[in-house]
Every structure is written in structure tokens, then in C-alpha cells.
Scaffold this motif. Structure first.
Motif, PDB file in Angstrom:
ATOM      1  N   ASP A   7       0.858  -1.178   0.000  1.00 25.17           N
ATOM      2  CA  ASP A   7       0.000   0.000   0.000  1.00 25.17           C
ATOM      3  C   ASP A   7       0.900   1.235   0.000  1.00 25.17           C
ATOM      4  O   ASP A   7       1.962   1.234   0.620  1.00 25.17           O
ATOM      5  N   ARG A   8       0.496   2.278  -0.684  1.00 21.18           N
ATOM      6  CA  ARG A   8       1.294   3.498  -0.788  1.00 21.18           C
ATOM      7  C   ARG A   8       1.706   4.023   0.586  1.00 21.18           C
ATOM      8  O   ARG A   8       2.821   4.536   0.746  1.00 21.18           O
ATOM      9  N   SER A   9       0.867   3.868   1.573  1.00 18.28           N
ATOM     10  CA  SER A   9       1.180   4.348   2.929  1.00 18.28           C
ATOM     11  C   SER A   9       2.333   3.565   3.570  1.00 18.28           C
ATOM     12  O   SER A   9       2.936   4.031   4.536  1.00 18.28           O
ATOM     13  N   GLU A  10       2.673   2.391   3.042  1.00 22.50           N
ATOM     14  CA  GLU A  10       3.754   1.558   3.568  1.00 22.50           C
ATOM     15  C   GLU A  10       5.119   1.864   2.954  1.00 22.50           C
ATOM     16  O   GLU A  10       6.148   1.461   3.500  1.00 22.50           O
ATOM     17  N   TRP A  11       5.169   2.516   1.807  1.00 22.62           N
ATOM     18  CA  TRP A  11       6.394   2.645   1.033  1.00 22.62           C
ATOM     19  C   TRP A  11       7.550   3.247   1.824  1.00 22.62           C
ATOM     20  O   TRP A  11       8.628   2.662   1.893  1.00 22.62           O
ATOM     21  N   HIS A  12       7.330   4.404   2.407  1.00 16.55           N
ATOM     22  CA  HIS A  12       8.416   5.103   3.116  1.00 16.55           C
ATOM     23  C   HIS A  12       8.944   4.255   4.279  1.00 16.55           C
ATOM     24  O   HIS A  12      10.151   4.047   4.410  1.00 16.55           O
ATOM     25  N   PRO A  54       8.018  10.724   0.004  1.00 17.85           N
ATOM     26  CA  PRO A  54       6.603  10.945  -0.290  1.00 17.85           C
ATOM     27  C   PRO A  54       6.297  12.376  -0.743  1.00 17.85           C
ATOM     28  O   PRO A  54       5.416  12.582  -1.567  1.00 17.85           O
ATOM     29  N   LYS A  55       7.025  13.360  -0.245  1.00 22.31           N
ATOM     30  CA  LYS A  55       6.764  14.755  -0.640  1.00 22.31           C
ATOM     31  C   LYS A  55       7.102  14.983  -2.103  1.00 22.31           C
ATOM     32  O   LYS A  55       6.374  15.649  -2.823  1.00 22.31           O
ATOM     33  N   ASP A  57       7.395  12.511  -4.264  1.00 28.42           N
ATOM     34  CA  ASP A  57       6.856  11.359  -4.991  1.00 28.42           C
ATOM     35  C   ASP A  57       7.951  10.738  -5.864  1.00 28.42           C
ATOM     36  O   ASP A  57       7.807  10.574  -7.071  1.00 28.42           O
ATOM     37  N   SER A  75       2.896   1.897  -8.384  1.00 24.36           N
ATOM     38  CA  SER A  75       2.740   0.722  -7.522  1.00 24.36           C
ATOM     39  C   SER A  75       4.102   0.105  -7.225  1.00 24.36           C
ATOM     40  O   SER A  75       5.037   0.231  -8.013  1.00 24.36           O
TER      41      SER A  75
END
Length: 113
Positions: A7-12, A54-55, A57, A75
Motif C-alpha cells: 500500500d502506498r502508505s507503507e512505502w516510506h 513521499p513529498k 513522490d 505501484s
């Protein structure tokens, strides 16, 4: 082998958690896409790290002598074997696939809370 889309929220957090264990691991970076065909960007090159900002991207794959940047990833999926992480597939905004294959699996520790 299993594959799991992050999930995108997990990437960092995912890349922060694996940063130290990843340093020095050898990997291959392959890029595939309709316009590009199939290209090997790096083969058996030591990794310095993989980070996601994330800032901005932006996903950065830092390797010895190579800094591979992926703008606006859409993804990220990971491949896991019984003995650990074996690869990462990143799809960018133009539908190109950036495939990072580790030469030996990486054991991941449990996520930090």
C-alpha cells in the motif's frame, strides 16, 4: 515464491526499515515497457539503498556508480521467498516496470511500530 503489492502508505516505512540490511547487497535493475523493450540497467551491482520520498513522490535506487530515480511510482510489489525478500517491482507513471532482483534473498526484520 509469493508476491505482495505494498500500500502506498507503507512505502516510506518499508524502505526505511530495510535500509541497513540492504547496504552492500548485490542486485540487478531491469526496466521493461512497450516503448523501451527490456533493458538491464545494472547487473550484480552493490546497493547503497532504496528510499522513497513521499513529498517529492520519488523513489531512489542508489547503487555503486548509479543513481536510478523513479518519478511518481504508481505501484510497488515485493517478491518473497522462504528465506527472504528476493525482489522489488516498481511501476512508474508511464507504466514502465523497474525490477530490482537481489542476487541473494534479504531477511527482513519485523516492522517497527
Amino acid at each position: 515464491m509469493t508476491s505482495r503489492v505494498l500500500d502506498r502508505s507503507e512505502w516510506h516505512i518499508f524502505f526505511d526499515n530495510m535500509a541497513k540490511a540492504l547496504r552492500g547487497k548485490r542486485a540487478q535493475v531491469e526496466i521493461t515497457g512497450l516503448r523501451l523493450g527490456d533493458q538491464i540497467q545494472a547487473k550484480s551491482v552493490p546497493l547503497v539503498g532504496i528510499t522513497f520520498d513521499p513529498k517529492g513522490d520519488l523513489l531512489e535506487i542508489a547503487m555503486e556508480g548509479l543513481d536510478h530515480l523513479i518519478h511518481k511510482p504508481s505501484s510497488i510489489a515485493i517478491r518473497e521467498e522462504i528465506d527472504g525478500l528476493s525482489g522489488i517491482e516498481i511501476v512508474d507513471s508511464e507504466e514502465h516496470r523497474q525490477i530490482v532482483t537481489l542476487t541473494s534473498p534479504l531477511m527482513l526484520s519485523a516492522p517497527r511500530q
